[in-house]
Design a protein around this motif. Structure first.
Motif, PDB file in Angstrom:
ATOM      1  N   GLY A  68       0.790  -1.225   0.000  1.00 49.57           N
ATOM      2  CA  GLY A  68       0.000   0.000   0.000  1.00 49.57           C
ATOM      3  C   GLY A  68       0.817   1.268   0.000  1.00 49.57           C
ATOM      4  O   GLY A  68       0.255   2.364   0.041  1.00 49.57           O
ATOM      5  N   LYS A  69       2.165   1.144  -0.037  1.00 56.20           N
ATOM      6  CA  LYS A  69       3.003   2.345  -0.133  1.00 56.20           C
ATOM      7  C   LYS A  69       2.764   3.010  -1.479  1.00 56.20           C
ATOM      8  O   LYS A  69       2.736   2.352  -2.516  1.00 56.20           O
ATOM      9  N   VAL A  70       2.612   4.323  -1.461  1.00 59.47           N
ATOM     10  CA  VAL A  70       2.281   5.075  -2.667  1.00 59.47           C
ATOM     11  C   VAL A  70       3.535   5.733  -3.238  1.00 59.47           C
ATOM     12  O   VAL A  70       4.381   6.237  -2.493  1.00 59.47           O
ATOM     13  N   TYR A  71       3.644   5.729  -4.552  1.00 58.74           N
ATOM     14  CA  TYR A  71       4.748   6.383  -5.253  1.00 58.74           C
ATOM     15  C   TYR A  71       4.176   7.428  -6.204  1.00 58.74           C
ATOM     16  O   TYR A  71       3.197   7.172  -6.908  1.00 58.74           O
ATOM     17  N   ILE A  72       4.819   8.598  -6.216  1.00 54.69           N
ATOM     18  CA  ILE A  72       4.331   9.718  -7.025  1.00 54.69           C
ATOM     19  C   ILE A  72       5.482  10.267  -7.867  1.00 54.69           C
ATOM     20  O   ILE A  72       6.578  10.507  -7.353  1.00 54.69           O
ATOM     21  N   ALA A  73       5.235  10.461  -9.155  1.00 57.23           N
ATOM     22  CA  ALA A  73       6.203  11.138 -10.021  1.00 57.23           C
ATOM     23  C   ALA A  73       5.970  12.641  -9.924  1.00 57.23           C
ATOM     24  O   ALA A  73       4.836  13.100 -10.098  1.00 57.23           O
ATOM     25  N   THR A  74       7.033  13.385  -9.635  1.00 56.32           N
ATOM     26  CA  THR A  74       6.909  14.846  -9.581  1.00 56.32           C
ATOM     27  C   THR A  74       7.996  15.478 -10.446  1.00 56.32           C
ATOM     28  O   THR A  74       9.095  14.926 -10.586  1.00 56.32           O
ATOM     29  N   TYR A  75       7.671  16.626 -11.012  1.00 59.53           N
ATOM     30  CA  TYR A  75       8.660  17.355 -11.803  1.00 59.53           C
ATOM     31  C   TYR A  75       9.573  18.182 -10.910  1.00 59.53           C
ATOM     32  O   TYR A  75      10.576  18.712 -11.375  1.00 59.53           O
ATOM     33  N   SER A  76       9.234  18.310  -9.640  1.00 55.85           N
ATOM     34  CA  SER A  76      10.026  19.145  -8.732  1.00 55.85           C
ATOM     35  C   SER A  76      11.040  18.356  -7.923  1.00 55.85           C
ATOM     36  O   SER A  76      12.154  18.819  -7.671  1.00 55.85           O
ATOM     37  N   HIS A  77      10.674  17.134  -7.486  1.00 53.32           N
ATOM     38  CA  HIS A  77      11.548  16.350  -6.619  1.00 53.32           C
ATOM     39  C   HIS A  77      11.727  14.911  -7.102  1.00 53.32           C
ATOM     40  O   HIS A  77      12.127  14.047  -6.332  1.00 53.32           O
ATOM     41  N   GLY A  78      11.412  14.650  -8.353  1.00 50.49           N
ATOM     42  CA  GLY A  78      11.574  13.302  -8.867  1.00 50.49           C
ATOM     43  C   GLY A  78      10.562  12.346  -8.258  1.00 50.49           C
ATOM     44  O   GLY A  78       9.431  12.728  -7.939  1.00 50.49           O
ATOM     45  N   LEU A  79      10.967  11.101  -8.079  1.00 54.77           N
ATOM     46  CA  LEU A  79      10.082  10.089  -7.512  1.00 54.77           C
ATOM     47  C   LEU A  79       9.977  10.279  -6.000  1.00 54.77           C
ATOM     48  O   LEU A  79      10.979  10.378  -5.305  1.00 54.77           O
ATOM     49  N   MET A  80       8.748  10.296  -5.512  1.00 51.72           N
ATOM     50  CA  MET A  80       8.488  10.435  -4.081  1.00 51.72           C
ATOM     51  C   MET A  80       7.717   9.222  -3.587  1.00 51.72           C
ATOM     52  O   MET A  80       6.965   8.603  -4.332  1.00 51.72           O
ATOM     53  N   GLN A  81       7.920   8.888  -2.316  1.00 54.72           N
ATOM     54  CA  GLN A  81       7.157   7.815  -1.682  1.00 54.72           C
ATOM     55  C   GLN A  81       6.312   8.411  -0.565  1.00 54.72           C
ATOM     56  O   GLN A  81       6.726   9.349   0.120  1.00 54.72           O
ATOM     57  N   LEU A  82       5.108   7.870  -0.419  1.00 49.22           N
ATOM     58  CA  LEU A  82       4.149   8.410   0.545  1.00 49.22           C
ATOM     59  C   LEU A  82       3.586   7.291   1.402  1.00 49.22           C
ATOM     60  O   LEU A  82       3.098   6.284   0.878  1.00 49.22           O
ATOM     61  N   ASP A  83       3.646   7.482   2.714  1.00 51.34           N
ATOM     62  CA  ASP A  83       2.963   6.607   3.654  1.00 51.34           C
ATOM     63  C   ASP A  83       1.599   7.231   3.926  1.00 51.34           C
ATOM     64  O   ASP A  83       1.519   8.303   4.538  1.00 51.34           O
ATOM     65  N   LEU A  84       0.546   6.591   3.459  1.00 52.31           N
ATOM     66  CA  LEU A  84      -0.784   7.190   3.559  1.00 52.31           C
ATOM     67  C   LEU A  84      -1.240   7.459   4.999  1.00 52.31           C
ATOM     68  O   LEU A  84      -1.733   8.558   5.280  1.00 52.31           O
ATOM     69  N   PRO A  85      -1.117   6.505   5.924  1.00 53.26           N
ATOM     70  CA  PRO A  85      -1.631   6.756   7.278  1.00 53.26           C
ATOM     71  C   PRO A  85      -1.003   7.979   7.956  1.00 53.26           C
ATOM     72  O   PRO A  85      -1.693   8.755   8.622  1.00 53.26           O
ATOM     73  N   SER A  86       0.308   8.147   7.778  1.00 52.45           N
ATOM     74  CA  SER A  86       0.993   9.274   8.429  1.00 52.45           C
ATOM     75  C   SER A  86       1.102  10.506   7.543  1.00 52.45           C
ATOM     76  O   SER A  86       1.489  11.579   8.008  1.00 52.45           O
ATOM     77  N   LYS A  87       0.816  10.342   6.256  1.00 48.62           N
ATOM     78  CA  LYS A  87       0.986  11.388   5.240  1.00 48.62           C
ATOM     79  C   LYS A  87       2.444  11.835   5.114  1.00 48.62           C
ATOM     80  O   LYS A  87       2.733  12.946   4.681  1.00 48.62           O
ATOM     81  N   LYS A  88       3.358  10.947   5.476  1.00 51.52           N
ATOM     82  CA  LYS A  88       4.779  11.272   5.399  1.00 51.52           C
ATOM     83  C   LYS A  88       5.300  11.071   3.985  1.00 51.52           C
ATOM     84  O   LYS A  88       5.107  10.016   3.379  1.00 51.52           O
ATOM     85  N   LEU A  89       5.992  12.091   3.478  1.00 52.98           N
ATOM     86  CA  LEU A  89       6.587  12.066   2.150  1.00 52.98           C
ATOM     87  C   LEU A  89       8.102  11.973   2.251  1.00 52.98           C
ATOM     88  O   LEU A  89       8.714  12.640   3.090  1.00 52.98           O
ATOM     89  N   MET A  90       8.692  11.149   1.386  1.00 50.48           N
ATOM     90  CA  MET A  90      10.151  11.039   1.322  1.00 50.48           C
ATOM     91  C   MET A  90      10.575  10.794  -0.122  1.00 50.48           C
ATOM     92  O   MET A  90       9.858  10.114  -0.871  1.00 50.48           O
ATOM     93  N   PRO A  91      11.736  11.320  -0.514  1.00 44.27           N
ATOM     94  CA  PRO A  91      12.235  11.003  -1.856  1.00 44.27           C
ATOM     95  C   PRO A  91      12.536   9.514  -1.984  1.00 44.27           C
ATOM     96  O   PRO A  91      12.957   8.867  -1.024  1.00 44.27           O
ATOM     97  N   LEU A  92      12.300   8.968  -3.152  1.00 45.66           N
ATOM     98  CA  LEU A  92      12.679   7.595  -3.448  1.00 45.66           C
ATOM     99  C   LEU A  92      14.042   7.659  -4.131  1.00 45.66           C
ATOM    100  O   LEU A  92      14.142   8.012  -5.303  1.00 45.66           O
ATOM    101  N   LYS A  93      15.092   7.347  -3.402  1.00 41.76           N
ATOM    102  CA  LYS A  93      16.450   7.537  -3.900  1.00 41.76           C
ATOM    103  C   LYS A  93      16.997   6.268  -4.538  1.00 41.76           C
ATOM    104  O   LYS A  93      16.489   5.173  -4.321  1.00 41.76           O
TER     105      LYS A  93
END
Length: 326
Positions: free
Chosen positions: A191-216
């Motif tokens: 259930g981990k979410v991954y988002i493509a962004t033009y500003s920070h590249g690939l990001m990963q999101l933990d939905l319950p905590s709404k925590k965002l981190m770069p996917l390095k």
């Protein structure tokens, strides 16, 4: 042997190996050609796992196409049906046999974004949500998460929206500069979410905590920061790169993840510079095959003030590329 002669032979052999490797990689690609209208300007793609039918959204014609694997097609919904606008991302709810899709339109100084759920057997609308604002919004892509909610990237608002189909509510879920200009979105088995962004590249999101981190872990930052559609398959994120100066630079990228799904351990191109690429946009997985929307013609469409008027001869019917995954 003269060192210069050896170097020339080595470079020739290396170039030949790279070229033939590319040809071999592309030779396994299946091409689904259609006879759709030239001015579709397709953007989103998804598949029904029950029937294998391919669904493609249209920006210019504001409709949804149902395409068979032999290239034959029909309209699932007609242009503008039930307030459908310029179509982008789509996903199938296989259990309900609903197609969830987002669309947008700018009218004078107002930005209208919509979420529709259509019955894929009848084309009837089952649920519909609309936002209208003077601030810029663009619902771009979406996922149907295992928690039962739908999550939608809003490119202009640096935001993620959430639809609760049980309560039939649409709300902003998250707004953060870390996802400025979000585009494609996908998730893994946990259930981990991954988002493509033009500003920070690939990001990963933990939905319950709404925590965002770069996917390095990516090697090519240019591609990682210019991904359009995303798909997930067997511990891999697959992204469509269409930020190249020409279509010879565009690519389908595959990122292998570690066991925790929070880092990239390998990066490779499934395809680069395919002759059939013309602003590829999105991709979808069915089984062990990847379906890529090869030719959106968004470059011509946008350069022509978001219109197909007068440029139909520069456009073409929908083409879908099918790659075996490994």
């Amino acid at each position: 042997m003269d060192k210069r002669v050896y170097l020339k032979r080595y470079l020739f052999s290396l170039v030949f190996l790279l070229i033939t490797s590319g040809i071999a990689a592309q030779s396994s690609v299946k091409v689904i050609t259609t006879h759709t209208e030239k001015d579709v300007i397709p953007e989103g793609i998804t598949l029904d796992p029950a029937s294998g039918t391919i669904y493609v959204s249209s920006i210019a014609l504001q409709k949804i196409l149902a395409i068979n694997k032999d290239g034959s097609h029909k309209d699932l919904i007609s242009s503008g049906q039930d307030g459908f606008r310029e179509g982008l991302g789509m996903k199938i709810d296989a259990k309900k046999q609903w197609l969830w899709v987002v669309s947008n339109q700018k009218q004078e100084n107002r930005f209208i974004s919509c979420v529709h759920a259509f019955d894929i057997k009848t084309g009837a609308v089952k649920q519909k949500y609309v936002t209208e604002d003077t601030a810029r919004h663009l619902f771009n892509d979406l996922i149907l998460h295992p928690n039962g909610r739908i999550y939608i990237t809003d490119t202009y608002a640096a935001a993620l929206y959430e639809v609760d189909p049980v309560k039939q509510k649409l709300d902003m879920f998250l707004r953060d500069s870390l996802i400025t200009f979000p585009n494609g979105i996908t998730y893994n088995e946990k259930g981990k979410v991954y988002i493509a962004t033009y500003s920070h590249g690939l990001m990963q999101l933990d939905l319950p905590s709404k925590k965002l981190m770069p996917l390095k872990g990516y090697a090519d930052s240019t591609k990682a920061y210019n991904l359009d559609g995303l798909a997930y398959w067997n511990h891999h994120i697959i992204g469509v790169y269409n930020g190249g100066a020409t279509n010879k630079d565009n690519a389908i990228m595959q990122y292998s993840l570690n066991s925790g799904g929070d880092g990239i351990i390998k990066e490779q191109a499934i395809d680069i510079g395919n002759a059939l690429f013309h602003d590829p946009t999105t991709a979808a997985v069915l089984g062990d095959k990847l379906y890529v929307l090869a030719n959106s013609y968004l470059g011509e469409y946008n350069a022509n003030k978001e219109s197909t008027r007068g440029i139909t001869d520069q456009l073409g019917p929908v083409v879908i590329l099918v790659y075996p995954l490994k």
